[in-house]
Design an enzyme around this catalytic site. Structure first.
Site, PDB file in Angstrom:
ATOM      1  CG  HIS A 128      -3.728  -0.856  -6.713  1.00  0.00           C
ATOM      2  ND1 HIS A 128      -4.190  -0.237  -5.589  1.00  0.00           N
ATOM      3  CD2 HIS A 128      -3.647  -2.173  -6.379  1.00  0.00           C
ATOM      4  CE1 HIS A 128      -4.390  -1.134  -4.625  1.00  0.00           C
ATOM      5  NE2 HIS A 128      -4.057  -2.321  -5.102  1.00  0.00           N
ATOM      6  CD  GLU A 162      -3.645   3.103  -5.137  1.00  0.00           C
ATOM      7  OE1 GLU A 162      -4.659   2.463  -5.473  1.00  0.00           O
ATOM      8  OE2 GLU A 162      -2.614   2.560  -4.711  1.00  0.00           O
ATOM      9  NE  ARG A 170      -4.232  -1.306   0.010  1.00  0.00           N
ATOM     10  CZ  ARG A 170      -4.275  -2.383  -0.772  1.00  0.00           C
ATOM     11  NH1 ARG A 170      -3.222  -2.691  -1.521  1.00  0.00           N
ATOM     12  NH2 ARG A 170      -5.353  -3.119  -0.841  1.00  0.00           N
TER      13      ARG A 170
HETATM   14  N1  LIG Z   1      -0.956  -4.350  -5.177  1.00  0.00           N
HETATM   15  C1  LIG Z   1      -1.959  -5.171  -5.129  1.00  0.00           C
HETATM   16  O1  LIG Z   1      -2.767  -5.258  -6.040  1.00  0.00           O
HETATM   17  C2  LIG Z   1      -2.116  -6.050  -3.951  1.00  0.00           C
HETATM   18  C3  LIG Z   1      -1.725  -5.615  -2.726  1.00  0.00           C
HETATM   19  N2  LIG Z   1      -1.874  -6.390  -1.631  1.00  0.00           N
HETATM   20  C4  LIG Z   1      -1.390  -5.846  -0.354  1.00  0.00           C
HETATM   21  O2  LIG Z   1      -0.496  -6.769   0.199  1.00  0.00           O
HETATM   22  C5  LIG Z   1      -0.767  -6.902   1.568  1.00  0.00           C
HETATM   23  C6  LIG Z   1      -0.363  -8.275   2.017  1.00  0.00           C
HETATM   24  O3  LIG Z   1      -1.203  -9.252   1.448  1.00  0.00           O
HETATM   25  P1  LIG Z   1      -1.161 -10.765   1.971  1.00  0.00           P
HETATM   26  O4  LIG Z   1       0.226 -11.239   1.939  1.00  0.00           O
HETATM   27  O5  LIG Z   1      -2.183 -11.503   1.213  1.00  0.00           O
HETATM   28  O6  LIG Z   1      -1.611 -10.553   3.464  1.00  0.00           O
HETATM   29  P2  LIG Z   1      -1.206 -11.420   4.722  1.00  0.00           P
HETATM   30  O7  LIG Z   1      -2.110 -11.019   5.798  1.00  0.00           O
HETATM   31  O8  LIG Z   1      -1.126 -12.856   4.333  1.00  0.00           O
HETATM   32  O9  LIG Z   1       0.273 -10.936   5.070  1.00  0.00           O
HETATM   33  C7  LIG Z   1       0.596  -9.726   5.672  1.00  0.00           C
HETATM   34  C8  LIG Z   1       1.751  -9.974   6.591  1.00  0.00           C
HETATM   35  O10 LIG Z   1       2.221  -8.732   7.081  1.00  0.00           O
HETATM   36  C9  LIG Z   1       2.651  -8.944   8.411  1.00  0.00           C
HETATM   37  N3  LIG Z   1       2.777  -7.707   9.142  1.00  0.00           N
HETATM   38  C10 LIG Z   1       1.841  -7.028   9.840  1.00  0.00           C
HETATM   39  N4  LIG Z   1       2.389  -5.941  10.401  1.00  0.00           N
HETATM   40  C11 LIG Z   1       3.698  -5.926  10.060  1.00  0.00           C
HETATM   41  C12 LIG Z   1       4.764  -5.066  10.335  1.00  0.00           C
HETATM   42  N5  LIG Z   1       4.617  -3.988  11.092  1.00  0.00           N
HETATM   43  N6  LIG Z   1       5.980  -5.357   9.809  1.00  0.00           N
HETATM   44  C13 LIG Z   1       6.145  -6.458   9.049  1.00  0.00           C
HETATM   45  N7  LIG Z   1       5.167  -7.317   8.762  1.00  0.00           N
HETATM   46  C14 LIG Z   1       3.941  -7.048   9.259  1.00  0.00           C
HETATM   47  C15 LIG Z   1       1.621  -9.888   8.969  1.00  0.00           C
HETATM   48  O11 LIG Z   1       2.117 -10.573  10.089  1.00  0.00           O
HETATM   49  C16 LIG Z   1       1.390 -10.821   7.795  1.00  0.00           C
HETATM   50  O12 LIG Z   1       2.221 -11.956   7.887  1.00  0.00           O
HETATM   51  C17 LIG Z   1      -2.276  -6.648   1.685  1.00  0.00           C
HETATM   52  O13 LIG Z   1      -2.617  -6.154   2.960  1.00  0.00           O
HETATM   53  C18 LIG Z   1      -2.511  -5.631   0.623  1.00  0.00           C
HETATM   54  O14 LIG Z   1      -2.421  -4.358   1.188  1.00  0.00           O
HETATM   55  C19 LIG Z   1      -2.399  -7.651  -1.706  1.00  0.00           C
HETATM   56  C20 LIG Z   1      -2.827  -8.129  -2.908  1.00  0.00           C
HETATM   57  C21 LIG Z   1      -2.749  -7.357  -4.126  1.00  0.00           C
HETATM   58  O1  LIG Z   2      -6.196  -7.259  -2.792  1.00  0.00           O
HETATM   59  C1  LIG Z   2      -5.619  -6.203  -2.553  1.00  0.00           C
HETATM   60  O2  LIG Z   2      -5.272  -5.829  -1.429  1.00  0.00           O
HETATM   61  C2  LIG Z   2      -5.320  -5.296  -3.657  1.00  0.00           C
HETATM   62  O3  LIG Z   2      -4.645  -4.327  -3.445  1.00  0.00           O
HETATM   63  C3  LIG Z   2      -5.934  -5.534  -4.959  1.00  0.00           C
HETATM   64  O4  LIG Z   2      -6.675  -4.383  -5.205  1.00  0.00           O
HETATM   65  P1  LIG Z   2      -7.767  -4.323  -6.349  1.00  0.00           P
HETATM   66  O5  LIG Z   2      -8.856  -5.243  -5.989  1.00  0.00           O
HETATM   67  O6  LIG Z   2      -7.074  -4.754  -7.618  1.00  0.00           O
HETATM   68  O7  LIG Z   2      -8.212  -2.923  -6.387  1.00  0.00           O
END
Ligand SMILES: NC(=O)C1=CN([C@@H]2O[C@H](COP(=O)(O)OP(=O)(O)OC[C@H]3O[C@@H](n4cnc5c(N)ncnc54)[C@H](O)[C@@H]3O)[C@@H](O)[C@H]2O)C=CC1
Ligand SMILES: O=C(O)C(=O)COP(=O)(O)O
Length: 613
Positions: A349, A330, A301
């Site tokens: 994104h 965004e 993010r």
């Molecule tokens: N750019 C995009 O389109 C996408 C972005 N994302 C972002 O990626 C993030 C992570 O997604 P997932 O891996 O599926 O979530 P997840 O919940 O599996 O992993 C997040 C990890 O971050 C850790 N965490 C929490 N606070 C922390 C800190 N202060 N320092 C280090 N680690 C910390 C948690 O313990 C957890 O293991 C989502 O929250 C979302 O914001 C996810 C999917 C798509």
């Molecule tokens: O799953 C997430 O956290 C994402 O950032 C993906 O975002 P989107 O659904 O592609 O707008």
């Protein structure tokens, strides 16, 4: 002989925003449903009599684009894969309207039972307020829920579900794509050649092999990035305060401190959620701790980086390059110094934007929303405690008992209000950690609050609502010897520091006390104050204290019969023959004032109370 031991749990606290996951065995077969209560369009988690789905009834007038029908209405506010729309359409009236302004969203939301968004829609407190209680579920078609005001959702009893698994690989692949593209200046070289140039010396890159990558946030995406980076020959370390060491070991990744990650990394890839704790975690101070020439990838993010500080770090040479998929705002302003920076690669994104991920996410979120509209507790709920399906099935009759005991207890309070201190005792042969009482506590809370207020309470907002009202519920386990086959023998609810309108409901120590148990799957009231009773908790109840003497049952029965009130049962619990007794009378319909007066006029009746279940 049953022996008793007591364990007291003070101030039980569960985090409503806990993101604990259900075991995969969680199925959609539970009978716990959102069912109508405070208003016809409202549903509360309660136990449905049958497996028929508790679909929503939209009784409000239609609006352009959102027709009134007796199906629930789901507003899909951002593009969702067709398979998800098809699933939703089986149950609901699905309205797809994209690019709504905040005002337009607020205007439509009071006609919607569910809302599905991606990252582009802010689901603010105003949205929940504007929904006037109708919105029951927000589905986030993706992982990050930082665009949903979870506190407001919880206050309004609205369940928030996400789709946490379907886009993991897409996000990880995009992270790797940005990592490689950044290291080899792919985007810059592409723009240069399209501008008619041929700058082979300018775009000399750096190699990945042998370099240290620090993965910040070792969750689903972070660990997939780590796995892929290992395949590229990188040395991977990870920082995540909550990640288990064995998961890291299994991939060959060292879990390190925040400081160590920053100071050793040639590349940093961000994969933590945006929370108050991670907001601007990369800032002037932390950039200063990095190796000069570090390269940063952000697919998490925008808000986890102080973007102005990143521009300064790029200009000073601390950060050699950055590759960003996400931004604080965004889309970012077109004149953003960061976006325009020569050594920054950007994408709009796109992390989750693959054909495969979007189909997967659409199905994942549609299933979660349909389940929630059917009253099931969603496996991907973000703001409700998770209770596995098998536990729900087992607790089902006790859930009903819990709510009814709460309702009875509060109606016994003189004036109804002033309830602040409640103690719940669960008698069970199960070990304390083998009985999940969160659902029972929520239902007792619902029973205690709803009869005396206009708020509605469900599993999502029970603890919040209790806290708001200064209601302190402590839980106590009474551990019985015996077979742990049944989850519970009995539940007792005690309200302290109040007066009762039915003095016989007071225990020796002065608390209002009701106790119940489940017999053949049906909840029964088994104790009122110190009097043993045996009353099935259906319809409504009249409790009378009388002097135990022949003919009382007939007299009360006659009084009710003459007022056309149908009696379903009567039981008498007494201290000793011809002393005081409490008669519990089940009635199918509320008796008239006249009928109650006739009971009160029977000379041996010392006090009585009518209680609605
Ligand atoms: N750019 C995009 O389109 C996408 C972005 N994302 C972002 O990626 C993030 C992570 O997604 P997932 O891996 O599926 O979530 P997840 O919940 O599996 O992993 C997040 C990890 O971050 C850790 N965490 C929490 N606070 C922390 C800190 N202060 N320092 C280090 N680690 C910390 C948690 O313990 C957890 O293991 C989502 O929250 C979302 O914001 C996810 C999917 C798509
Ligand atoms: O799953 C997430 O956290 C994402 O950032 C993906 O975002 P989107 O659904 O592609 O707008």
């Amino acid at each position: 002989m049953t022996s008793l031991r007591t364990v007291t749990v003070q101030n039980p606290s569960i985090s409503l925003s806990s993101r604990a996951r259900l075991p995969s065995a969680f199925s959609s077969s539970t009978n716990l449903r959102f069912s109508p209560a405070a208003a016809p369009h409202r549903r509360l988690i309660t136990v449905a009599a049958s497996n028929k789905s508790a679909v929503l009834v939209d009784e409000r007038p239609g609006e352009a684009g959102i027709a009134a029908s007796n199906k629930p209405t789901v507003l899909v506010a951002e593009k969702l894969g067709q398979a998800g729309i098809a699933l939703l359409s089986k149950l609901a009236n699905v309205v797809c309207e994209y690019n709504l302004s905040p005002e337009e969203l607020c205007a439509k939301i009071s006609l919607c039972d569910a809302l599905i968004v991606r990252s582009g829609t802010k689901v603010t407190r105003e949205v929940f307020e504007a929904s006037k209680g109708r919105l029951k579920v927000v589905g986030r078609a993706g992982v990050g829920i930082d665009n949903v005001d979870l506190a407001a959702a919880t206050e309004f009893g609205c369940l928030v579900v996400n789709a946490p698994t379907a886009n993991t690989v897409a996000a990880a692949e995009h992270g790797i794509a940005l990592l490689a593209a950044m290291a080899r200046n792919v985007a810059q070289a592409d723009a240069s050649i399209k501008a008619g140039k041929w700058q082979r010396n300018k775009y000399v890159g750096v190699s990945l092999v042998g370099k240290t990558l620090a993965v910040m946030g070792f969750g689903k995406v972070g660990s997939e990035v780590a796995r892929r980076a290992k395949g590229l020959g990188m040395h991977v370390v990870a920082h995540d305060p909550y990640a288990p060491a064995d998961r890291a070991r299994a991939i060959g990744v060292d879990l390190v401190s925040f400081e160590e990650a920053l100071s050793t990394a040639d590349f940093i890839s961000l994969h933590m959620p945006l929370t108050p704790a991670t907001s601007k975690v990369l800032n002037d101070e932390t950039f200063a701790k990095m190796k000069k020439g570090v390269r940063i990838v952000n697919v998490a993010r925008g808000g986890v980086i102080d973007e102005e500080a990143l521009v300064r770090a790029l200009d000073s040479g601390i950060v050699a390059q950055a590759a960003l998929d996400v931004f604080t705002e965004e889309p970012p302003p077109t004149d953003s110094k960061l976006v325009q920076h020569e050594r920054v690669t950007v994408t709009p994104h796109l992390g989750a934007s693959t054909v495969e991920a979007q189909e997967g996410v659409a199905i994942e979120i549609a299933e979660a929303v349909v389940g929630a509209l059917n009253g099931e507790l969603a496996a991907t709920a973000v703001n409700a405690p998770m209770v596995p399906a098998e536990v729900l099935t087992e607790l089902k009759p006790f859930v009903e008992l819990a709510e009814k005991l709460g309702r009875l207890a509060v109606q016994l309070v003189a004036g109804g209000s002033g309830v602040k201190t409640v103690k719940v005792s669960y008698a069970s042969s199960r070990a304390p950690d083998d009985l999940d009482t969160r659902l029972l506590r929520a239902m007792i809370t619902k029973g205690l609050i709803e009869p005396i207020s206009s708020v509605f309470v469900n599993l999502v907002n029970a603890d919040y609502t209790a806290k708001q009202r200064g209601l302190r519920i402590t839980e106590e386990r009474i551990i019985l010897d015996g077979s742990p086959e049944n989850p519970l023998e009995s539940i007792q609810v005690q309200i302290a520091n109040v007066e009762s309108k039915f003095a016989s409901a007071l225990s020796d120590s002065g608390e209002i006390k009701v106790e119940g148990r489940v017999k053949d799957g049906v909840p029964y009231l088994s104790k009122v104050g110190s009097f043993e009773v045996d009353v099935s908790l259906e319809g409504s109840i009249i409790l009378c204290r009388q002097v135990d003497q022949p003919g009382m049952i007939g007299k009360v029965g006659n009084a009710l019969g003459e007022e056309n009130v149908n009696v379903s049962f009567m039981t008498v619990g007494r201290i000793a023959p011809r002393k005081q007794a409490v008669m519990a009378i089940g009635v199918d319909e509320p008796p008239s004032k006249q009928a109650l007066k006739r009971i009160g006029d029977i000379p041996a009746i010392e006090e009585f109370v009518f209680l609605k279940l």
